[in-house]
Design a protein around this motif. Structure first.
Motif, PDB file in Angstrom:
ATOM      1  N   TYR A 184       0.846  -1.193   0.000  1.00 47.36           N
ATOM      2  CA  TYR A 184       0.000   0.000   0.000  1.00 47.36           C
ATOM      3  C   TYR A 184       0.882   1.242   0.000  1.00 47.36           C
ATOM      4  CZ  TYR A 184      -2.926  -3.589   2.245  1.00 47.36           C
ATOM      5  OH  TYR A 184      -3.581  -4.752   2.557  1.00 47.36           O
ATOM      6  N   SER A 185       0.488   2.237  -0.778  1.00 52.35           N
ATOM      7  CA  SER A 185       1.209   3.504  -0.738  1.00 52.35           C
ATOM      8  C   SER A 185       0.719   4.347   0.436  1.00 52.35           C
ATOM      9  CB  SER A 185       0.995   4.288  -2.040  1.00 52.35           C
ATOM     10  OG  SER A 185      -0.326   4.813  -2.096  1.00 52.35           O
ATOM     11  N   ARG A 186       1.565   5.254   0.871  1.00 57.67           N
ATOM     12  CA  ARG A 186       1.159   6.203   1.908  1.00 57.67           C
ATOM     13  C   ARG A 186      -0.036   7.031   1.430  1.00 57.67           C
ATOM     14  NH1 ARG A 186       4.145   8.133   6.121  1.00 57.67           N
ATOM     15  NH2 ARG A 186       3.206   9.919   7.177  1.00 57.67           N
ATOM     16  N   THR A 187      -0.018   7.410   0.158  1.00 56.45           N
ATOM     17  CA  THR A 187      -1.105   8.206  -0.418  1.00 56.45           C
ATOM     18  C   THR A 187      -2.433   7.491  -0.285  1.00 56.45           C
ATOM     19  OG1 THR A 187       0.422   9.208  -1.998  1.00 56.45           O
ATOM     20  CG2 THR A 187      -1.920   9.354  -2.510  1.00 56.45           C
ATOM     21  N   TYR A 188      -2.434   6.185  -0.544  1.00 60.44           N
ATOM     22  CA  TYR A 188      -3.660   5.395  -0.439  1.00 60.44           C
ATOM     23  C   TYR A 188      -4.165   5.353   1.000  1.00 60.44           C
ATOM     24  CZ  TYR A 188      -6.650   1.184  -0.781  1.00 60.44           C
ATOM     25  OH  TYR A 188      -7.695   0.288  -0.740  1.00 60.44           O
ATOM     26  N   PRO A 192      -8.537  10.628   2.323  1.00 66.85           N
ATOM     27  CA  PRO A 192      -9.655  10.898   3.229  1.00 66.85           C
ATOM     28  C   PRO A 192     -10.869  10.000   3.025  1.00 66.85           C
ATOM     29  CG  PRO A 192      -9.401  12.656   1.590  1.00 66.85           C
ATOM     30  CD  PRO A 192      -8.181  11.810   1.502  1.00 66.85           C
ATOM     31  N   GLN A 193     -10.955   9.345   1.850  1.00 66.24           N
ATOM     32  CA  GLN A 193     -12.087   8.449   1.600  1.00 66.24           C
ATOM     33  C   GLN A 193     -11.719   6.970   1.816  1.00 66.24           C
ATOM     34  OE1 GLN A 193     -14.678   9.378  -1.854  1.00 66.24           O
ATOM     35  NE2 GLN A 193     -13.390  11.175  -2.164  1.00 66.24           N
ATOM     36  N   VAL A 194     -10.598   6.745   2.490  1.00 64.32           N
ATOM     37  CA  VAL A 194     -10.195   5.373   2.829  1.00 64.32           C
ATOM     38  C   VAL A 194     -10.367   5.135   4.334  1.00 64.32           C
ATOM     39  CG1 VAL A 194      -8.318   3.687   2.794  1.00 64.32           C
ATOM     40  CG2 VAL A 194      -8.640   5.233   0.862  1.00 64.32           C
ATOM     41  N   GLN A 195      -9.636   5.874   5.147  1.00 61.05           N
ATOM     42  CA  GLN A 195      -9.762   5.826   6.606  1.00 61.05           C
ATOM     43  C   GLN A 195      -9.686   4.403   7.171  1.00 61.05           C
ATOM     44  OE1 GLN A 195     -13.026   8.227   8.135  1.00 61.05           O
ATOM     45  NE2 GLN A 195     -12.882   9.636   6.403  1.00 61.05           N
ATOM     46  N   PRO A 196      -8.521   3.779   7.090  1.00 61.95           N
ATOM     47  CA  PRO A 196      -8.384   2.411   7.581  1.00 61.95           C
ATOM     48  C   PRO A 196      -8.381   2.275   9.103  1.00 61.95           C
ATOM     49  CG  PRO A 196      -6.257   3.246   6.873  1.00 61.95           C
ATOM     50  CD  PRO A 196      -7.273   4.290   6.491  1.00 61.95           C
ATOM     51  N   PHE A 197      -8.200   3.395   9.813  1.00 62.01           N
ATOM     52  CA  PHE A 197      -8.069   3.310  11.263  1.00 62.01           C
ATOM     53  C   PHE A 197      -9.426   3.518  11.929  1.00 62.01           C
ATOM     54  CE2 PHE A 197      -4.009   4.799   9.487  1.00 62.01           C
ATOM     55  CZ  PHE A 197      -3.300   3.618   9.710  1.00 62.01           C
TER      56      PHE A 197
END
Length: 263
Positions: A184-188, A192-197
């Motif tokens: 995974y890239s840092r950008t990914y 703001p529309q990912v929010q894995p945490f």
């Protein structure tokens, strides 16, 4: 050092054996992998993987001695993270990803710690991240990859069920979607529309979600060939129970398809 009360991240401790040496991290989630993780780390050392990534062990609370400081330092591990809060594999992954981002890595490769995967392929993932890809999936089914001793029921489940559902959800074809050998890239991860945490990701939900979200957002995603080898006999190394584990995994797939994990 202890980390606690961080939103979307389980409590954990970090033992750093060295400072950051690379722009990329290799996060390996484990729990009581014994000699399997020892063999995997030895292969990584032999292949010079430390020239490309910092090796980060993301432990769920092992008690078998495989995470002793002396063992890990001798194996070239950069940092040991130990989850002390709630959650399973998804929580371990959130712990590792969060810590790696805080440490400033440009991208993160992940791999299981059960010695099934071609850890020697890590530089290929780093190369793709440097080329600008945001999600890189390892596949044993691509030309140049290898699926060795794959149990027939697992082969059928991946090819006929898991991969088609993930590909439909992602709007891009992927062939080996249960494989946790990916990057995974840092950008990914910071999009703001990912929010894995988020605490919704406790078990296998995060792997499924991150498999599809990059291409849904128009980010660059691809597969690269890797090798995955199962033992020719004996118990299959896995943390997924046959009935409950697979039932939960199927539920996760359809919740992901319906967009349940989107922010």
């Amino acid at each position: 050092m202890k980390y606690a009360n961080i939103s979307g991240v389980p409590d954990f401790t970090a033992t750093e054996y060295a400072s950051r040496q690379s722009d990329y991290a290799l996060c390996i989630p484990i729990i009581n992998e014994g000699d399997r993780i020892e063999r995997e780390l030895a292969r990584a050392q032999s292949a010079g993987i430390g020239r490309f990534v910092d090796v980060i062990i993301c432990d769920g609370g092992s008690t078998d001695g495989s995470t002793d400081d002396a063992v890990l330092k001798a194996a070239g591990v950069n940092t040991l993270l130990v989850k002390t809060g709630a959650g399973r594999q998804g929580a371990q992954l959130r712990m590792g990803l969060w810590w790696a981002l805080q440490r400033g890595y440009k991208g993160i490769v992940t791999i299981d710690g059960n010695d099934k995967d071609s850890i020697e392929s890590v530089p290929l993932f780093v190369e793709k991240l440097k080329e600008g890809y945001d999600f890189v999936q390892g596949s044993r089914f691509l030309a140049g990859g290898a699926a060795v001793n794959t149990p027939p029921i697992r082969y059928a489940a991946v090819r006929l069920l898991h991969a088609p559902i993930i590909s439909l959800t992602a709007r891009q074809w992927f062939t080996d979607t249960t494989n946790a050998f990916r990057a995974y890239s840092r950008t990914y991860l910071e999009h703001p529309q990912v929010q894995p945490f988020r605490d919704i990701f406790q078990a296998y939900e995060l792997l499924a979600y991150l498999s599809v979200r990059a291409s849904q957002l128009g980010m660059k995603a691809c597969e690269i060939p890797v090798r995955r080898v199962y033992p020719p006999k004996g118990k299959t190394p896995t943390k997924i129970s046959f009935f409950k584990g697979n039932s939960d995994l199927l539920k996760t797939l359809f919740m992901n398809l319906l967009g349940a994990y989107r922010p």
